[in-house]
Motif scaffolding. Sequence first.
Motif, PDB file in Angstrom:
ATOM      1  N   LEU A 290       0.729  -1.087  -0.043  1.00  0.00           N
ATOM      2  CA  LEU A 290      -0.038  -0.210  -0.048  1.00  0.00           C
ATOM      3  C   LEU A 290       0.747   1.286   0.020  1.00  0.00           C
ATOM      4  O   LEU A 290       0.576   2.357  -0.700  1.00  0.00           O
ATOM      5  CB  LEU A 290      -0.866   0.083   1.385  1.00  0.00           C
ATOM      6  N   LEU A 291       2.018   1.171   0.662  1.00  0.00           N
ATOM      7  CA  LEU A 291       2.880   2.313   0.924  1.00  0.00           C
ATOM      8  C   LEU A 291       3.250   2.745  -0.443  1.00  0.00           C
ATOM      9  O   LEU A 291       3.423   3.801  -1.091  1.00  0.00           O
ATOM     10  CB  LEU A 291       3.819   2.290   1.890  1.00  0.00           C
ATOM     11  N   VAL A 292       3.839   1.572  -1.443  1.00  0.00           N
ATOM     12  CA  VAL A 292       4.596   1.786  -2.471  1.00  0.00           C
ATOM     13  C   VAL A 292       3.441   2.173  -3.357  1.00  0.00           C
ATOM     14  O   VAL A 292       3.896   3.212  -4.419  1.00  0.00           O
ATOM     15  CB  VAL A 292       5.069   0.360  -2.971  1.00  0.00           C
ATOM     16  N   ILE A 293       2.195   1.635  -3.481  1.00  0.00           N
ATOM     17  CA  ILE A 293       1.104   2.115  -4.659  1.00  0.00           C
ATOM     18  C   ILE A 293       0.760   3.213  -4.238  1.00  0.00           C
ATOM     19  O   ILE A 293       0.591   4.158  -5.433  1.00  0.00           O
ATOM     20  CB  ILE A 293       0.091   1.018  -4.545  1.00  0.00           C
ATOM     21  N   PHE A 294       0.444   3.777  -3.441  1.00  0.00           N
ATOM     22  CA  PHE A 294      -0.042   5.064  -3.033  1.00  0.00           C
ATOM     23  C   PHE A 294       1.240   6.221  -2.791  1.00  0.00           C
ATOM     24  O   PHE A 294       0.449   7.466  -2.650  1.00  0.00           O
ATOM     25  CB  PHE A 294      -0.872   5.190  -1.741  1.00  0.00           C
TER      26      PHE A 294
END
Length: 343
Positions: A290-294
Amino acid sequence: MAHKSQAVGIEKNRSLSSILYCKSDLKEGSMQWAKERPNGQVLMVLSMDNNCSATSFDMELCAEKLKSLGVQVAEDQWRRLIQDAVLKPEVRRYMFYNSRAFQIAIAVVFYMSLWANIYSTVQLCSFGRYWEASVLVTLAAVAVTVVVILVIDCRQRKINMNTDVRLAAVNEIFIKHSLIVGITDALDGPHNILQLWFVHFSPERCLQSLAAHITDLQRTRESGLRHSLDQLCVVMEAVVRPDLGMEEEALHEESPLLSNGVNPNKEPVTCNELLHLIPEGPPEVMAQHLLVIFSGCYVRLLVTGRLPRAVAGGHLEHSSVPCLCQFIRTTALNTHQSWFMGR
């Protein structure tokens, strides 16, 4: 915003197609950097003219600045990922048609056509010859146009699968070095300028907080969590390939002795597959995804001032904007509204 008040230098490459804005906490022109930088601080910005297909970001200058920041990453690796993410012709065309300049042009054309259609319709009525009718037509056209602009602006605040998510591979590399990357567009006269932002972000505290939140959701609202994460997906085009054994058998037994005029280089049959970006796994792994995608969406909204107001408990010191984990909790993990667009 902090990035507006901290700009201290501008460097131009030979073709003037890319500009780098450098951020420093020390005196102007100094290449030294503070050891402890707050999360959300803009470190540098690469710019390029999107109207000219021959221009590109100045990767050599970017590599020099990254080395001065202490980021030791193989240049060929992140350079290729950036080119694949945002410098492909089809991506640049999409960003142009989705840019602020194009939206302004569409809004003007929409207003003029709407005004003309309403006015011509009003002229068919008996009160159409009075000047008050023209005023009402103008007010109606303006009101509808403003609503359309607000709807477009609301969609711009959501994660864009065609731009933000394409930078996930780049952010997967840079987040290990406390950097995240996002892309925006700006209007400089008749030119559409693409800007690649590099923002300082230490993921440790956000990763722990987000993993704990996912663990709590898995225990209390697992179905709602899965429903929210299932919306975060992309459509992939896959080639339909028959069974290799049957293909080889047909090649030997059914091949004609003479050519029948069929083109052997015909295009393969393809189908669309839905790929979920956040698969099932341990909370720490899901939080990392989630951190990488957002990250790309977060940087875009951060530098344009479109992030929502922060609540207590964030990881951005003395800031009114939320940290990355707070942003994800109120968007991707919010079961009451959808924040996904442009699959």
